[in-house]
Motif scaffolding. Structure first.
Motif, PDB file in Angstrom:
ATOM      1  N   LEU A  60      28.910  33.091  -9.342  1.00 38.89           N
ATOM      2  CA  LEU A  60      30.358  33.082  -9.451  1.00 38.89           C
ATOM      3  C   LEU A  60      30.772  32.381 -10.738  1.00 38.89           C
ATOM      4  O   LEU A  60      29.993  31.616 -11.323  1.00 38.89           O
ATOM      5  CB  LEU A  60      30.972  32.361  -8.249  1.00 38.89           C
ATOM      6  CG  LEU A  60      30.705  32.994  -6.881  1.00 38.89           C
ATOM      7  CD1 LEU A  60      31.108  32.031  -5.766  1.00 38.89           C
ATOM      8  CD2 LEU A  60      31.444  34.322  -6.738  1.00 38.89           C
ATOM      9  N   SER A  61      32.006  32.622 -11.168  1.00 41.19           N
ATOM     10  CA  SER A  61      32.526  31.931 -12.350  1.00 41.19           C
ATOM     11  C   SER A  61      34.040  32.029 -12.352  1.00 41.19           C
ATOM     12  O   SER A  61      34.632  32.832 -11.610  1.00 41.19           O
ATOM     13  CB  SER A  61      31.966  32.541 -13.638  1.00 41.19           C
ATOM     14  OG  SER A  61      32.587  33.793 -13.901  1.00 41.19           O
ATOM     15  N   GLY A 130      29.566  29.409 -12.932  1.00 36.84           N
ATOM     16  CA  GLY A 130      29.507  29.286 -14.387  1.00 36.84           C
ATOM     17  C   GLY A 130      28.117  28.960 -14.880  1.00 36.84           C
ATOM     18  O   GLY A 130      27.964  28.279 -15.896  1.00 36.84           O
ATOM     19  N   GLY A 131      27.103  29.415 -14.161  1.00 36.04           N
ATOM     20  CA  GLY A 131      25.720  29.171 -14.549  1.00 36.04           C
ATOM     21  C   GLY A 131      25.160  27.852 -14.075  1.00 36.04           C
ATOM     22  O   GLY A 131      23.973  27.580 -14.274  1.00 36.04           O
ATOM     23  N   PHE A 202      39.486  28.761  -4.162  1.00 39.92           N
ATOM     24  CA  PHE A 202      38.205  29.254  -3.654  1.00 39.92           C
ATOM     25  C   PHE A 202      37.904  30.650  -4.198  1.00 39.92           C
ATOM     26  O   PHE A 202      38.792  31.357  -4.686  1.00 39.92           O
ATOM     27  CB  PHE A 202      38.217  29.300  -2.119  1.00 39.92           C
ATOM     28  CG  PHE A 202      39.222  30.266  -1.538  1.00 39.92           C
ATOM     29  CD1 PHE A 202      38.851  31.548  -1.165  1.00 39.92           C
ATOM     30  CD2 PHE A 202      40.555  29.899  -1.372  1.00 39.92           C
ATOM     31  CE1 PHE A 202      39.775  32.445  -0.650  1.00 39.92           C
ATOM     32  CE2 PHE A 202      41.487  30.784  -0.849  1.00 39.92           C
ATOM     33  CZ  PHE A 202      41.094  32.065  -0.484  1.00 39.92           C
ATOM     34  N   TRP A 203      36.639  31.011  -4.126  1.00 45.03           N
ATOM     35  CA  TRP A 203      36.198  32.387  -4.305  1.00 45.03           C
ATOM     36  C   TRP A 203      35.871  32.953  -2.930  1.00 45.03           C
ATOM     37  O   TRP A 203      35.431  32.221  -2.037  1.00 45.03           O
ATOM     38  CB  TRP A 203      34.940  32.457  -5.164  1.00 45.03           C
ATOM     39  CG  TRP A 203      35.109  31.999  -6.580  1.00 45.03           C
ATOM     40  CD1 TRP A 203      35.489  32.760  -7.653  1.00 45.03           C
ATOM     41  CD2 TRP A 203      34.866  30.693  -7.106  1.00 45.03           C
ATOM     42  NE1 TRP A 203      35.509  32.012  -8.796  1.00 45.03           N
ATOM     43  CE2 TRP A 203      35.129  30.729  -8.491  1.00 45.03           C
ATOM     44  CE3 TRP A 203      34.451  29.484  -6.530  1.00 45.03           C
ATOM     45  CZ2 TRP A 203      34.983  29.617  -9.306  1.00 45.03           C
ATOM     46  CZ3 TRP A 203      34.314  28.370  -7.336  1.00 45.03           C
ATOM     47  CH2 TRP A 203      34.579  28.440  -8.715  1.00 45.03           C
ATOM     48  N   THR A 204      36.044  34.243  -2.756  1.00 44.91           N
ATOM     49  CA  THR A 204      35.663  34.874  -1.500  1.00 44.91           C
ATOM     50  C   THR A 204      35.062  36.243  -1.785  1.00 44.91           C
ATOM     51  O   THR A 204      35.413  36.893  -2.781  1.00 44.91           O
ATOM     52  CB  THR A 204      36.867  35.000  -0.544  1.00 44.91           C
ATOM     53  OG1 THR A 204      36.421  35.508   0.722  1.00 44.91           O
ATOM     54  CG2 THR A 204      37.936  35.928  -1.092  1.00 44.91           C
ATOM     55  N   TYR A 205      34.158  36.653  -0.945  1.00 44.50           N
ATOM     56  CA  TYR A 205      33.553  37.983  -1.091  1.00 44.50           C
ATOM     57  C   TYR A 205      32.883  38.377   0.217  1.00 44.50           C
ATOM     58  O   TYR A 205      32.645  37.550   1.084  1.00 44.50           O
ATOM     59  CB  TYR A 205      32.546  38.002  -2.251  1.00 44.50           C
ATOM     60  CG  TYR A 205      31.274  37.210  -2.035  1.00 44.50           C
ATOM     61  CD1 TYR A 205      30.124  37.817  -1.515  1.00 44.50           C
ATOM     62  CD2 TYR A 205      31.202  35.854  -2.361  1.00 44.50           C
ATOM     63  CE1 TYR A 205      28.959  37.100  -1.328  1.00 44.50           C
ATOM     64  CE2 TYR A 205      30.036  35.134  -2.172  1.00 44.50           C
ATOM     65  CZ  TYR A 205      28.913  35.764  -1.657  1.00 44.50           C
ATOM     66  OH  TYR A 205      27.747  35.050  -1.456  1.00 44.50           O
ATOM     67  N   GLN A 206      32.598  39.665   0.337  1.00 44.96           N
ATOM     68  CA  GLN A 206      31.856  40.185   1.478  1.00 44.96           C
ATOM     69  C   GLN A 206      30.370  40.071   1.170  1.00 44.96           C
ATOM     70  O   GLN A 206      29.899  40.637   0.177  1.00 44.96           O
ATOM     71  CB  GLN A 206      32.231  41.641   1.751  1.00 44.96           C
ATOM     72  CG  GLN A 206      33.552  41.814   2.476  1.00 44.96           C
ATOM     73  CD  GLN A 206      33.496  41.290   3.903  1.00 44.96           C
ATOM     74  OE1 GLN A 206      34.102  40.268   4.230  1.00 44.96           O
ATOM     75  NE2 GLN A 206      32.767  41.971   4.755  1.00 44.96           N
ATOM     76  N   ARG A 224      36.156  25.911  -4.808  1.00 48.27           N
ATOM     77  CA  ARG A 224      36.044  25.566  -6.224  1.00 48.27           C
ATOM     78  C   ARG A 224      35.759  24.077  -6.384  1.00 48.27           C
ATOM     79  O   ARG A 224      34.955  23.672  -7.226  1.00 48.27           O
ATOM     80  CB  ARG A 224      37.328  25.930  -6.969  1.00 48.27           C
ATOM     81  CG  ARG A 224      37.258  25.559  -8.457  1.00 48.27           C
ATOM     82  CD  ARG A 224      38.575  25.769  -9.160  1.00 48.27           C
ATOM     83  NE  ARG A 224      38.462  25.394 -10.574  1.00 48.27           N
ATOM     84  CZ  ARG A 224      39.480  25.388 -11.429  1.00 48.27           C
ATOM     85  NH1 ARG A 224      40.692  25.745 -11.017  1.00 48.27           N
ATOM     86  NH2 ARG A 224      39.302  25.034 -12.697  1.00 48.27           N
ATOM     87  N   GLN A 225      36.418  23.243  -5.602  1.00 48.07           N
ATOM     88  CA  GLN A 225      36.220  21.796  -5.713  1.00 48.07           C
ATOM     89  C   GLN A 225      34.819  21.412  -5.244  1.00 48.07           C
ATOM     90  O   GLN A 225      34.313  21.944  -4.253  1.00 48.07           O
ATOM     91  CB  GLN A 225      37.258  21.045  -4.873  1.00 48.07           C
ATOM     92  CG  GLN A 225      38.655  21.032  -5.458  1.00 48.07           C
ATOM     93  CD  GLN A 225      39.442  22.291  -5.102  1.00 48.07           C
ATOM     94  OE1 GLN A 225      38.952  23.129  -4.363  1.00 48.07           O
ATOM     95  NE2 GLN A 225      40.651  22.402  -5.615  1.00 48.07           N
TER      96      GLN A 225
END
Length: 258
Positions: A60-61, A130-131, A202-206, A224-225
């Motif tokens: 993620l980034s 971000g790596g 936040f990030w979210t995905y399936q 994110r935090q």
């Protein structure tokens, strides 16, 4: 002050030992995180680990943006009873279950409510951002009213300057020779949510479970935090853990933040 004990080191000593998958209700066949690229070849039950289109974890980034959709609303109040133990790879906690999942702490997104089953820790973190990969990652696993896994809240863990009140609640010790011991413990789980501002970013995905059988259809929420711990707390977490990060998967049909 209570802290995770270094005596929690109940790691698997070789890749030939079986492990208990904390995300699912099954005991795995022989597998190891160091060989996660080939899990799909070990058993027909693990086929999705090799062929799935929404496998986790993924990189993620901030280039992905942050989610404005699927915003979680939490119903976590007061202390909850459960058992603290080592799941074979690190610290874990399972809530006491009375047969009714809807009595557990819960969160709702998109008019769907899911209930907390328990949490466990991977070290290092499953997801990179971000790596950068945090030193550990804690997963709050949630199920539907029938007990089927449906979502995971992911907290990235790194050391800071002060102890974290969430981890101060844990018992001091599970012996080296007592890795099956379940230590009754009460926890205020909302302290973890408070550490990451209740997933306000936040990030979210399936995605999928990050260990065999790699079931898909799991909604991931990655805060994110960072959830910061004290230096000693992080040393205890790492001392109680063994390598448990699955290789990151290529983004395919994950629909990040959609």
């Amino acid at each position: 002050m209570r802290a995770i004990s270094l005596a929690l080191v109940a790691a698997l000593t070789t890749a030939l030992n079986p492990a208990q998958n904390p995300d699912a209700n099954t005991t795995t066949n022989i597998w190891a995180y160091e060989a996660s690229f080939n899990w799909g070849k070990l058993s027909p039950d693990y086929r999705l680990c090799q062929t799935g289109t929404q496998q986790s974890p993924i990189a993620l980034s901030l280039g992905n943006g942050l989610s404005l959709n699927h915003v979680p609303l939490f119903n976590y109040t007061g202390s909850i009873a459960g058992n603290f133990f080592n799941w074979g790879y690190g610290p874990a906690f399972t809530l006491t279950h009375n047969g009714d999942w809807t009595s557990h702490p819960s969160f709702t997104y998109d008019d769907k409510t899911l209930y907390l089953k328990g949490w466990h820790i991977h070290a290092p973190a499953d997801h990179s951002v971000g790596g950068d990969r945090s030193k550990a990652e804690m997963h709050f696993v949630h199920v539907d009213a029938e007990g089927h896994e449906g979502a995971v809240l992911a907290f990235r863990l790194d050391p800071g300057n002060f102890n974290n009140t969430f981890f101060e609640q844990l018992p001091p010790m599970i012996g080296f020779d007592e890795m099956q011991l379940q230590e009754p413990t009460e926890m205020d789980l909302s302290l973890a949510l408070d550490s990451v501002q209740y997933f306000n970013e936040f990030w979210t995905y399936q995605g999928s479970l990050t260990s065999p059988p790699c079931h898909e259809g799991i909604r991931w929420f990655v805060a994110r935090q960072i959830m910061f711990t004290g230096v000693g707390q992080m040393q205890d977490i790492l001392g109680a853990s063994t390598y448990s990060a699955r290789a990151e998967q290529e983004v395919w049909q994950h629909r990040i933040n959609e």
